[in-house]
Each structure stands twice: as structure tokens, then as C-alpha cells.
Design a protein around this motif. Structure first.
Motif, PDB file in Angstrom:
ATOM      1  N   PRO A  69       0.700  -1.200  -0.065  1.00 14.64           N
ATOM      2  CA  PRO A  69      -0.046   0.016   0.022  1.00 14.64           C
ATOM      3  C   PRO A  69       1.007   1.322   0.067  1.00 14.64           C
ATOM      4  O   PRO A  69       0.572   2.312  -0.658  1.00 14.64           O
ATOM      5  N   GLU A  70       1.878   1.178   0.669  1.00 20.78           N
ATOM      6  CA  GLU A  70       2.839   2.330   0.829  1.00 20.78           C
ATOM      7  C   GLU A  70       3.543   2.884  -0.661  1.00 20.78           C
ATOM      8  O   GLU A  70       3.898   4.073  -0.947  1.00 20.78           O
ATOM      9  N   THR A  80      17.249  -8.976   3.577  1.00 23.83           N
ATOM     10  CA  THR A  80      16.724  -7.620   3.743  1.00 23.83           C
ATOM     11  C   THR A  80      15.795  -7.472   4.771  1.00 23.83           C
ATOM     12  O   THR A  80      15.318  -6.569   5.303  1.00 23.83           O
ATOM     13  N   LYS A  81      15.203  -8.570   5.354  1.00 26.93           N
ATOM     14  CA  LYS A  81      14.296  -8.719   6.369  1.00 26.93           C
ATOM     15  C   LYS A  81      13.105  -7.875   5.992  1.00 26.93           C
ATOM     16  O   LYS A  81      12.161  -7.553   6.914  1.00 26.93           O
ATOM     17  N   ASN A  82      12.823  -7.842   4.844  1.00 24.10           N
ATOM     18  CA  ASN A  82      11.400  -7.151   4.395  1.00 24.10           C
ATOM     19  C   ASN A  82      10.394  -8.162   4.183  1.00 24.10           C
ATOM     20  O   ASN A  82      10.722  -9.418   3.985  1.00 24.10           O
ATOM     21  N   LYS A  83       9.233  -7.661   4.291  1.00 27.16           N
ATOM     22  CA  LYS A  83       7.905  -8.522   4.007  1.00 27.16           C
ATOM     23  C   LYS A  83       8.199  -9.162   2.599  1.00 27.16           C
ATOM     24  O   LYS A  83       8.893  -8.717   1.691  1.00 27.16           O
ATOM     25  N   TYR A  97       0.781   5.139  -2.157  1.00 31.29           N
ATOM     26  CA  TYR A  97       0.310   6.247  -1.590  1.00 31.29           C
ATOM     27  C   TYR A  97       1.153   7.557  -1.935  1.00 31.29           C
ATOM     28  O   TYR A  97       0.882   8.528  -2.113  1.00 31.29           O
TER      29      TYR A  97
END
Lengths: 275, 573
Positions: B74-75, B337-340, B78
Motif C-alpha cells: 500500500p505504501e 533484507t528482512k523485508n516483508k 500512497y
């Protein structure tokens, strides 16, 4: 400092995107120009002059502008969006996203503020006399970039998920606070003088959450390290003693949760695990 | 409608036109010899650059992956909002824009043909639905076969004809355009959670001779088999390969091995294999500390062997979303990266994954990736075999193409970025010593003519008589501008076309959409001998009954779901 007064003519019924109300936009404009600034209300464009009586004088530079708003602005969102300097006084309630992406200057809200106060804030100061709702200093949904600087002070209560994905800066809450304070937090400080509803610091990887009031329990993924006599917040020292916990271990995090010893006798059994 | 574009500076590499001032005449969607000037709508293009409409052969613009990307981020919506106008629909999204917005933004860059490179057969209906919502562009979709049960079992049993029949049936049933191979065999192993096999995956770049558990077929056999199938079916585009070991230091050797394994299958005049986003497959070194560019080794091979074409997958320093059919790689990226992240398992066909990433100049690995992409392009001897892409959105959104183009066209532009990137990456790269600058002619090859040729689109990518009337006009005079010094001017001009003409209609004027029309959907219709088709019918029925969640009849996509359906018949043998 030149002061300008925006007095609401009638109650705002439909949501108003008030992103133009910011010292940086107003600076150097005449009153007539300010009245003609456009913003969205619902799906229609309206002029600022249609909703507000505008009076006073405007400074040439943004840091010389002080905006005072009168009336119930709980339907007005994004007040002070991206502001760099100057002052805004809201003499009543404010809506969602107050100080959206703000970089400097001051915002004072006399009444209550809605959710997303200080949304993705980078610097400056926000003070709310009343309560604030959820997601104070958070980032946009899905974003890992929450508040990264500045100070937010809430004299009343605050809602849930305060400081979600927060990176830096200070949030002070004088009253009680909701669930999941400092969720996903990566840095910065949240200081709560009232009681917390619990689950502080869930999935936090850095930063500090300090609760001087009562907490129901600590998440099982937090390990106790010590009892500290006081905790530093910026230049101040908050007198304790406090239990100090590290977590969230589920994330391999190094965040800290401090909980006042005196009000939380039920946590005394955890002292046995101090190494 | 007749249209005359007067006095433009034309670059049309297919017809050997290198910056000549000439007119382009258009009648009824085609380029013609001449039109009556008094009746035609005349565009004065003096001092303007004219190229054929851009052709992009690898850009993730449609399909379930994109939609998952939209849900995951979603970001991303935006920060980039596109308002509605009289002709445009509204949309949001920076790295994964809304379908309509993708069409508009490509048209504004002067692109008119874009191919979606990876969809599993089962998800092709979704892809065609999204194609309907991408205006202006002509589109097509490659179908993934590299981890398909049918394909792997037929190839294991040496049933090449049956495999060809299955591929032909699937392309016809799902209205696909070419064979895409993603990480052959490994995605299947990942879906089974094969720890032993995955150890190989994490530890070092895979060898292409490692047999896939449960199927007993190696990556080499899959690539070779599908290459043979491609030849049997006479498909317009060669096999489109995302090699094993993507994003692993040391993987350049795997890439070279993959290219080399089909060398003997090549015919003289046509490439046999297209290696895609080679930047991600061009790492030397043994881990993330010692990583360096493998571009020299890869380009040495590519320059010497005519059966290979490659595209870049250039990295842009920005926040973007990686999406690929290579599920295990995305998991690895998530750990890094530890990202989602999300992963998908498409029944007996394929997998996929997504992870957001922010490429940073200061990051040594990201900066190294950036240098590899440019090195590949600058070391290429034959511009007809190397295409400019960012593997949208994996390397960066396609809206940054002008930036990537100016890096190729100007040493100064490269130097300006080199000054800002990680010092360690800079010192390990050869980019500082590379003086080559692409000319406008070479850019026209790498972004249009060569892409159209490798896709087998005879009417695209050139402005000769009979070509589709897809033209891009940019507000810059290539004869006067100093591309090296004034690269910002070039970038600005290429970012917003003065005119984009699609099938003889003006769709973009002064960088704004003025008309929105529907684009075609290309797909291949292989004609098979009926005895071959009969040979696999029982297999198909059995597999669909045993393993699929859909009936075989529902799997086939009816023509009415395909926007301006444009089948290209091919013949077996």
C-alpha cells in the motif's frame, strides 16, 4: 511574529483535506490569496475563504507565521502537512494526520487529535492538550518508515499502536495508552506516564518504551535484564526504579521495554530470571 | 486517417537509417510511401528525434504477481497518485502501478509494445483480464514451462514430441506467446521443501547438472528439451531463460553453462536462447563480501557466440518491488533484507515470490549490481543482441528507462553517479575506464529494433513501408545536442515524448495522453499434426483429473477474453 486567524464559519460536515493550512504555504501571501487557496472537501474543490473567516496579518517568511484556527476541526485532516517552520494553534479538536511528514515548526492542539498524529514526522514539535487516537508517529500502512525525528507530547490518553515502525524522536504520553505501544519500533523513545493496556514493543527491533504506570504483563518474547534506578530520555532522567526488558526475541531485536517496579508487583517473580 | 510527420531526424536501424532528415507518411495504421500533404494531418517534426515506437520484451506488467505486489505494498501507491483526466483513468502506484497507469506511462515514454515475461499457464486468464485494462500498448505474455510436471516428466522419459505437443496445446489454450523458463527445476524442489536440494541452493550457485528430486531431470535437460521444442514448433521467440542461481555470488558460471548447453542446437541465422535480466545472473566472487562483476566473462561468451541474446535488468537506485517466478530466490532475498515477502505455489506448474527492496547508492552490493548492468551493455560488440531493460519492476520501475539510457549514452552521466556510489564497488568495477557511449542509433537498436526482431514481430520496431504506424517523436535534435555533456536534456526529452503515435493515432502529445485506444494481444497458434495431439490427450485428461483444481475445459481461454486477439500461426516440424 505575525499572527493569522482562521475562524470556521460553519460546522464541517464532510471530510476536509486541509493540507494547504501550513505556514510554508501561507508565508508571503496576502489575505486574499490565502482565501483563494483550494482544498478538497469530499469529492469537491473548495476555497479556504468559503469555509473560514480569515483575518490578521501574514509574515513574509514561514518561521514568522503563526496560524490560529478556531472551531471544531475534527473533520479536517493533514493540518500542517510537510511544514518546515512556523506555528499552528488549533483551538479545538483536530482530525486525522495532523503534522503529516512535518519537518520543523510547532503544532499545538487544544482539544483532541484523531489517529495518525505526527504521521511520518521528521522533525519539529507537536503538543496535544487532550487525547490522541491510534498510530501516533506511525508510518503509512505497509511502510517501514515511521516517525524519524521530532517530539510529540500528548497530555491526555493515546490509543493503540503508538510509534508503529518508529525510527527516532520522542513521544510522551501523560495519560494511559492502548495496546501494542511501539509495535515494530526500530528506534526512538516512547514515554508513558499512565497505564498501558499491554503487549508493549511487540516485534520491536530497537528503541525504548518506558511505562511509569501499570502494565498487565510483558510479552513472553521479552527477557528481563536488570532493575534500573532511572532511565534517560533525551536530556532528562526519569526516576524509577524500572524493570528493564530486551526484545522482541521473535525478531532478534534489541529493543528495550522499561516498566516501573512500584506499580507492577505482579512482575516481581521475573526478578528470579535476572542473570 | 492520413498523417504526415515532416522533417524529423529519423533513426530506423532495421532499414539502415541513421539520423536522416526525412518524412514519415502514415495511412490506415501502416507506414506508407507517401500521402497527400494537403489532405493529411501534418506534424512538423523539424529538429525533433523520431524513432519507431519502443518495444520492451521483458517487463512485469500483468498477471497475479503484479496484483499480489499491489496488495503487498500500500505504501507504494500512497506516494504516487495519478489523477483522472478527460481521457485517462485515475491510478496509483510507483513500482507496481495500476493497469491503466502502466499503459499511459509507457506511451508517454514513447513505448508501444510491451511483453509480460512470466505467467504460469493456470494464471493466464488473469493476465488477459489485466491486458484488457492496459490501454494503448500491444502486448503478449510468455508462459512459464521450466518447472512444469508435464514438461519435466516428458523430458525425463525422452518423449520430445509429446512435450512439444503439450507446449503447443498450452500456448494455444492459454493464448501465450513464447516459452519462459524460470530457474528450471529449482522452483519445483523449493515447493516440495527439499532440504538437501535447497542446501545446494543456499550454499553455492546451482550446478545445472543436479537432478531435480522426484523428477530425475536436470536443469540442463529442461533447457535443452524446451529449446528443441521451441525449434520443433517454430515459435517466433527463442526460449526466454531466467537462469539458475539468480542473485547468488558466483552465478555467472551457471549463466555461461546455461547459454552453452544449447549451443549445438542453434541454427545459423537465429538465436536459440534469450538470457534475461543477466545483471542478476552476472555475479563473480564467492559471497556478499567478495562479490564482483562477472560481466567480462559473460560478455566474452556472448560476443563470441551468436546463438545468445541477452537483456540487462539494469538496477536503478530507487525503492521498488522485486517479483519473479523464482520463489526460492525471493525467500533468500527476504532473509537478506528482512523485508516483508510473499510466495506462491501454482499447483503442478510454477511458483512465485515478491519482496520490496530499496536500491541504495551507498550499499556495496546494490552499487555493484548497478555497475554490472552497465558493464554488460558497454562491453557488447553487437547491439542487436543486447536489449535495454530494467526487468521492471525488479531493477527499477520502467519510468526510469530514460535514466538508464542516458547512463549508456553519456560517460559524464555515469561519472556523476559513480561519484556517489559505494567507493568499494567503484574501485572493483571497470566502469571508470569504459569510454564507450551509445549513439542514438544504437539506442534505437537496443530499445526497439532488436527487441522487435527477437520477438519475431516483423511490423514492429521499424518505419519501413508496411510497418505498423507506431512512432515516437521526442523534442530534441540529436544532431545538435551534445549527448555526453547535456545528458540531462536527453533524459528530459526521452521522459516525455512530444508525440507518440500508435497505429496511426496520436495518443500522446507534449508528454500528455490525448487519446486512449485498445492495444492488440499477440499469441501464437501452433498447428499440430492431429496424431501428436491425440497422443497426449489421455495424459492431459489424467493429470487434470488427478492434480488440477480446474477442469481441462475451463483451463482453456476463450478468444473473447483476449483483447484484440492477434494469433500468429506457426507450423510443426
Amino acid at each position: 511574529m505575525a499572527s493569522i486567524l482562521l475562524k470556521l464559519k460553519a460546522k464541517v460536515e464532510r471530510p476536509l483535506d486541509a493540507y494547504v493550512i501550513s505556514p510554508d504555504v501561507f508565508a508571503g501571501k496576502s489575505l486574499e490569496e490565502i482565501k483563494n487557496l483550494e482544498m478538497w472537501q469530499g469529492n469537491k474543490k473548495v476555497k479556504l475563504g468559503e469555509l473560514f473567516d480569515v483575518s490578521g496579518e501574514v509574515g513574509q517568511k514561514a518561521d514568522d507565521v503563526s496560524i490560529t484556527m478556531e472551531g471544531d476541526l475534527s473533520k479536517a485532516r493533514r493540518i500542517g502537512k510537510q511544514m518546515m517552520s512556523g506555528k499552528i494553534f488549533v483551538d479545538g479538536n483536530a482530525g486525522l494526520y495532523v503534522g503529516d511528514g512535518m519537518k520543523g515548526g510547532e503544532i499545538h492542539v487544544k482539544g483532541n487529535a484523531d489517529s495518525w498524529l505526527g504521521f511520518e514526522m521528521k522533525g519539529g514539535m507537536i503538543e496535544v492538550e487532550g487525547d490522541a487516537r491510534d498510530f501516533v508517529g506511525a508510518g503509512y500502512r505497509g511502510s517501514k518508515n515511521g516517525m524519524s525525528g521530532g517530539t510529540i507530547t500528548i497530555k491526555g490518553r493515546a490509543g493503540s499502536e503508538v510509534g508503529c515502525f518508529m525510527k527516532d524522536g520522542i513521544i510522551r504520553v501523560n495519560g494511559d495508552i492502548g495496546l501494542h505501544t511501539g509495535i515494530h519500533m526500530q528506534g526512538g523513545t516512547i514515554l508513558v506516564f499512565g497505564d498501558a493496556d499491554g503487549r508493549m514493543g511487540s516485534q520491536m527491533t530497537g528503541g525504548k518504551v518506558i511505562v511509569a504506570g501499570k502494565v498487565p504483563d510483558i510479552l513472553p518474547s521479552f527477557l528481563i535484564d536488570d532493575v534500573k534506578p532511572n532511565v534517560k530520555v533525551g536530556a532528562d532522567k526519569i526516576a524509577g526504579p524500572f524493570y528493564s526488558f530486551t526484545g522482541d526475541m521473535m525478531e532478534g531485536g534489541n529493543g528495550k521495554v522499561f516498566v516501573a517496579v512500584q506499580k507492577n508487583e505482579h512482575l516481581k517473580k521475573k526478578e528470579a530470571y535476572i542473570l | 486517417m492520413e498523417l504526415l510527420i515532416k522533417n524529423g531526424v529519423v533513426y530506423d536501424p532495421k532499414n539502415g537509417i541513421d539520423g536522416e532528415v526525412m518524412d514519415v507518411a502514415i495511412r490506415d495504421k501502416k507506414v506508407v510511401d507517401r500521402v497527400d500533404e494537403s489532405k493529411a494531418y501534418v506534424i512538423d517534426a523539424s529538429n525533433k528525434l523520431i524513432m519507431p515506437g519502443g518495444v520492451d520484451l521483458h517487463s512485469h506488467i500483468a498477471g497475479p504477481k503484479c496484483n499480489i505486489g499491489r496488495m503487498l505494498r500500500p505504501e507504494d501507491h500512497y506516494k504516487d497518485v495519478e489523477p483522472r483526466t478527460q481521457v485517462k483513468r485515475s491510478g496509483v502506484g510507483y513500482s507496481v502501478p495500476s493497469s491503466f497507469t502502466i499503459g499511459y506511462r509507457y506511451a508517454i515514454l514513447g513505448y508501444t509494445t510491451v511483453f509480460e515475461p512470466a505467467n504460469p499457464p493456470l494464471k493466464m486468464l488473469h493476465c488477459h483480464h489485466e491486458f484488457r485494462d492496459i490501454p494503448i500498448l500491444d502486448k503478449g505474455c510468455f508462459v512459464m514451462f521450466g518447472n512444469n510436471w508435464f514438461v519435466m516428466e516428458y523430458l525425463r522419459d525422452n518423449k520430445l514430441d509429446e512435450c512439444a505437443a503439450y507446449v503447443a496445446w498450452t500456448l494455444d489454450a492459454t493464448k501465450g506467446y513464447a516459452i519462459k523458463i524460470v530457474d528450471p527445476g529449482c522452483v519445483e524442489a523449493w515447493k516440495w521443501g527439499d532440504v538437501e536440494f535447497l542446501d545446494i541452493l543456499w550454499g553455492r550457485p546451482e550446478e545445472i547438472d543436479e537432478p531435480v528430486p522426484r523428477f530425475g531431470v536436470t536443469s540442463r535437460e529442461i533447457v535443452r528439451g524446451l529449446c528443441k521444442v521451441n525449434k520443433l514448433l517454430n515459435l517466433p521467440h527463442p526460449i526466454h531463460v531466467h537462469a539458475n542461481g539468480l542473485g547468488t555470488p558466483g552465478n555467472y558460471q551457471t549463466t555461461i553453462d546455461t547459454m552453452d548447453c544449447v549451443k549445438d542446437l542453434a541454427e545459423e541465422d537465429r538465436p536459440a536462447i534469450h538470457m534475461t535480466h543477466v545483471q542478476f545472473n552476472g555475479y563473480a566472487g564467492s559471497d556478499w563480501i567478495t562479490i564482483r562483476s562477472g560481466a567480462h566473462e559473460i560478455m566474452k561468451y556472448v560476443n563470441a557466440n551468436k546463438h545468445v541474446t541477452i537483456d540487462l535488468g539494469q538496477v536503478i537506485f530507487t525503492d521498488t518491488t522485486t517479483m519473479t517466478g523464482d520463489g526460492p530466490f525471493e525467500y533468500k532475498l527476504h532473509l537478506l533484507t528482512k523485508n516483508k515477502w510473499t510466495n506462491a505455489d501454482v499447483e503442478s506448474e510454477e511458483g512465485a515470490g515478491l519482496v520490496p527492496i530499496h536500491y541504495k547508492k551507498s550499499n556495496f552490493v546494490h552499487a555493484t549490481m548497478w555497475t554490472i548492468g552497465l558493464e554488460l551493455a558497454l562491453l557488447a560488440k553487437d547491439p542487436w543482441r543486447i536489449f535495454m531493460t530494467t526487468d521492471h519492476p525488479n531493477g527499477g520501475p520502467f519510468t526510469h528507462y530514460p535514466r538508464a539510457i542516458t547512463w549508456l549514452m553519456s560517460k559524464e552521466a555515469r561519472k556523476r553517479t559513480l561519484d556517489k556510489i559505494s567507493k568499494r564497488a567503484r574501485s572493483r568495477s571497470d566502469l571508470d575506464n569504459m569510454d564507450r557511449e551509445y549513439s542514438f542509433y544504437e539506442i534505437a537498436i537496443a530499445t526497439r529494433a532488436a527487441n522487435a526482431r527477437i520477438l519475431g514481430l516483423k511490423d514492429k520496431g521499424h518505419l519501413g513501408v508496411g510497418a505498423d504506424a507506431d512512432v515516437a517523436i521526442y523534442d530534441i535534435n540529436p544532431r545538435e545536442v551534445d549527448q555526453s555533456r547535456d545528458y540531462k536534456k536527453v533524459r528530459k526529452a526521452l521522459s516525455k515524448a512530444a508525440f507518440t503515435i500508435k497505429e496511426g493515432e496520436i495518443v500522446v502529445k507534449d508528454g500528455d495522453i490525448v487519446k486512449s485506444i485498445e492495444g492488440r494481444t499477440y499469441w501464437v497458434k501452433p498447428n499440430l499434426p492431429s496424431d501428436l495431439m491425440n497422443a497426449i490427450t489421455s495424459d492431459l485428461t489424467k493429470k487434470f483429473r488427478d492434480y488440477y483444481t480446474v477442469e481441462m475445459e475451463n483451463f482453456k481461454i476463450h478468444d473473447r477474453f483476449v483483447t484484440r486477439s492477434t494469433p500468429m500461426p506457426t507450423y510443426y516440424g
